[in-house]
Design an enzyme around this catalytic site. Structure first.
Site, mmCIF file in Angstrom:
data_model
loop_
_atom_site.group_PDB
_atom_site.id
_atom_site.type_symbol
_atom_site.label_atom_id
_atom_site.label_comp_id
_atom_site.label_asym_id
_atom_site.label_seq_id
_atom_site.Cartn_x
_atom_site.Cartn_y
_atom_site.Cartn_z
ATOM 1 N N GLU A 73 0.886 -1.307 0.039
ATOM 2 C CA GLU A 73 0.055 0.117 -0.072
ATOM 3 C C GLU A 73 0.916 1.283 -0.079
ATOM 4 O O GLU A 73 1.831 1.292 0.645
ATOM 5 C CB GLU A 73 -0.896 0.122 1.219
ATOM 6 C CG GLU A 73 -2.261 0.520 1.095
ATOM 7 C CD GLU A 73 -3.158 -0.386 0.087
ATOM 8 O OE1 GLU A 73 -3.145 -0.008 -0.909
ATOM 9 O OE2 GLU A 73 -3.675 -1.232 0.586
ATOM 10 N N ASP A 104 3.053 1.998 -4.817
ATOM 11 C CA ASP A 104 3.092 2.200 -6.399
ATOM 12 C C ASP A 104 3.564 3.516 -6.864
ATOM 13 O O ASP A 104 4.522 3.407 -7.802
ATOM 14 C CB ASP A 104 1.499 2.144 -7.030
ATOM 15 C CG ASP A 104 0.520 3.049 -6.341
ATOM 16 O OD1 ASP A 104 0.800 4.059 -5.341
ATOM 17 O OD2 ASP A 104 -0.434 2.964 -6.971
ATOM 18 N N SER A 117 -13.656 2.965 -7.203
ATOM 19 C CA SER A 117 -14.830 3.138 -7.938
ATOM 20 C C SER A 117 -14.632 4.299 -9.093
ATOM 21 O O SER A 117 -14.835 4.388 -10.205
ATOM 22 C CB SER A 117 -16.095 3.787 -7.159
ATOM 23 O OG SER A 117 -15.902 4.799 -6.539
ATOM 24 N N ASP A 128 -4.752 1.483 -9.157
ATOM 25 C CA ASP A 128 -6.061 1.138 -9.329
ATOM 26 C C ASP A 128 -6.655 0.960 -10.617
ATOM 27 O O ASP A 128 -7.299 -0.070 -10.941
ATOM 28 C CB ASP A 128 -7.055 2.400 -8.595
ATOM 29 C CG ASP A 128 -6.428 2.530 -7.224
ATOM 30 O OD1 ASP A 128 -5.824 1.737 -6.436
ATOM 31 O OD2 ASP A 128 -6.733 3.707 -6.532
#
Ligand code: GLA
Length: 392
Positions: free
Chosen positions: A33, A36, A125, A170
């Site tokens: 986490e 990236d 989302s 993501d």
């Protein structure tokens, strides 16, 4: 979902041809986490909750958008695509803007967006909307973009139209997801490998704090800058260093700790997390899910105490399962400051855990606790081809 969308689309855009429908999923991340944007590794997967985008070409230069979740429309001209005060159009328009900047002349289109990824729950989302849009426009206007190019346009859209300087995880997970596999992605080279993720009698349980993480963009960008500061200090002595990927604990102790204890703490978490992920992948290869689970708890510690992107609600949920033998790993997931925890839990223990936690959570925070069992699914795809209506 497809039939509902077709029916809604026909009602909304009467006279339009039957639309293209694209599905783009939300994501989970097992471990890795905030690594990236530090050119480390991540281990995400696409899930069985997705955003759907339906669209057709228009005969003019107008872009008509409709979001089912908000029951709201938004209309702009292709020549005046700008950041909107309404939140949701930005994830679509940001992608249009990126494609236009690449020199693609897009015509007008009608678009409807719907889906079942809980919003603001840390399941990406927004990346799903961006990837669905990029895939849809690529298909509709025959742009010939590769999946990676679409991912990059989607990521850039988030930077420019949402103001979050996110990494690539993501969007990559949403686009490249593969059923029953996690993606071991090297965020420096963008090389990736699909690793089978078989949990046997375990499941992935997401516990949603219902704390919306949408206010976290400034803190996210601040973390990114703190990492860059740490790198700059190390670089003064090691010019070969490009990112925290290249930095060792020894370098941090020597060059960062004397300068700033807070920046040191941030960088320490990242350097350890990059290493932890690689060891976690080795655990997976040896089918040792328990060892991987232990590392997830340690990741949470680091995110909470050193990187400081957790919150009381997330800490509460991880604490509540820490000593439960049915849960082999748990941690907060995603950018932080709210959203979900990810738990690897024995399938037959889910119901009793959720029943036990809900009232405790309500009592502690006066908020409802939602839960989802996440299945791992394929990434972005076309689910309905547009069929020209005779005479249209
Ligand atoms: C958000 C960002 C990702 C990643 C995670 C933290 O989800 O969009 O790029 O940095 O936070 O791992």
């Amino acid at each position: 979902m497809k039939d509902k969308i077709l029916e809604q689309f026909a009602r909304l855009y009467a006279g339009s041809a039957s639309p293209l429908i694209i599905r783009s999923p939300g994501r989970i991340n097992i471990i890795g986490e905030h690594t990236d944007y530090n050119e480390g590794f991540v281990l995400p997967a696409a899930i069985d909750k997705a955003i759907y985008v339906a669209l057709t070409k228009r005969g003019d230069d107008e872009i008509h958008l409709y979001a089912a979740d908000y029951n709201e429309s938004h209309i702009v001209n292709t020549a005046s695509v700008e950041i909107s005060d309404k939140h949701w159009p930005n994830y679509i328009l940001g992608v249009v803007d990126q494609l236009q900047k690449k020199g693609f002349a897009l015509g007008g289109f009608n678009l409807l967006i719907d889906g079942d990824v809980p919003l603001g729950a840390g399941l990406s989302s927004s990346a799903a909307v961006e990837c669905a849009t990029a895939f849809a426009l690529n298909e509709l206007f025959g742009l010939g973009l590769s999946k990676l190019q679409m991912v990059q346009a989607a990521q850039k859209a988030e930077h420019v139209f949402a103001g979050v300087m996110c990494g690539i995880m993501d969007q990559f997970a949403s686009m490249f997801g593969k059923k029953d596999h996690v993606i071991r992605l090297d965020c420096r080279s963008i090389e990736y490998e699909y690793v089978p993720f078989e949990l046997k009698n375990y499941k992935i349980l997401l516990l949603n704090t219902n704390v919306k993480h949408s206010l976290s963009s400034s803190a996210y960008n601040e973390r990114r800058r703190q990492c860059e500061q740490g790198v700059a200090w190390v670089k003064e002595y090691h010019s070969e260093v490009i990112s925290l990927r290249d930095v060792t604990m020894q370098m941090l102790d020597e060059y960062v700790l004397p300068k700033d204890a807070l920046i040191y703490k941030r960088c320490k978490y990242i350097v350890e997390e990059i290493r932890r992920l690689l060891q976690g992948c080795a655990d997976l290869q040896q089918d040792d899910i328990k060892a991987l689970g232990k590392k997830m708890f340690r990741t949470h510690e680091g995110l909470s105490k050193e990187y400081e992107v957790s919150c009381g609600e997330l800490d509460f949920l991880v604490d509540a399962v820490k000593d439960n033998p049915d849960i082999i790993g748990a941690r907060m997931m995603g950018g932080g400051f709210g959203g979900c925890t990810i738990n690897i839990i024995k399938e037959d223990a889910i119901e009793s855990l959720v029943q036990k936690l809900k009232p405790l959570y309500k009592q502690a925070f006066n908020k409802d606790l939602d839960h989802y069992i996440a299945g791992i699914e394929n990434g972005t795809s076309l689910v309905h081809q547009n069929i020209a209506v005779p005479g249209v």
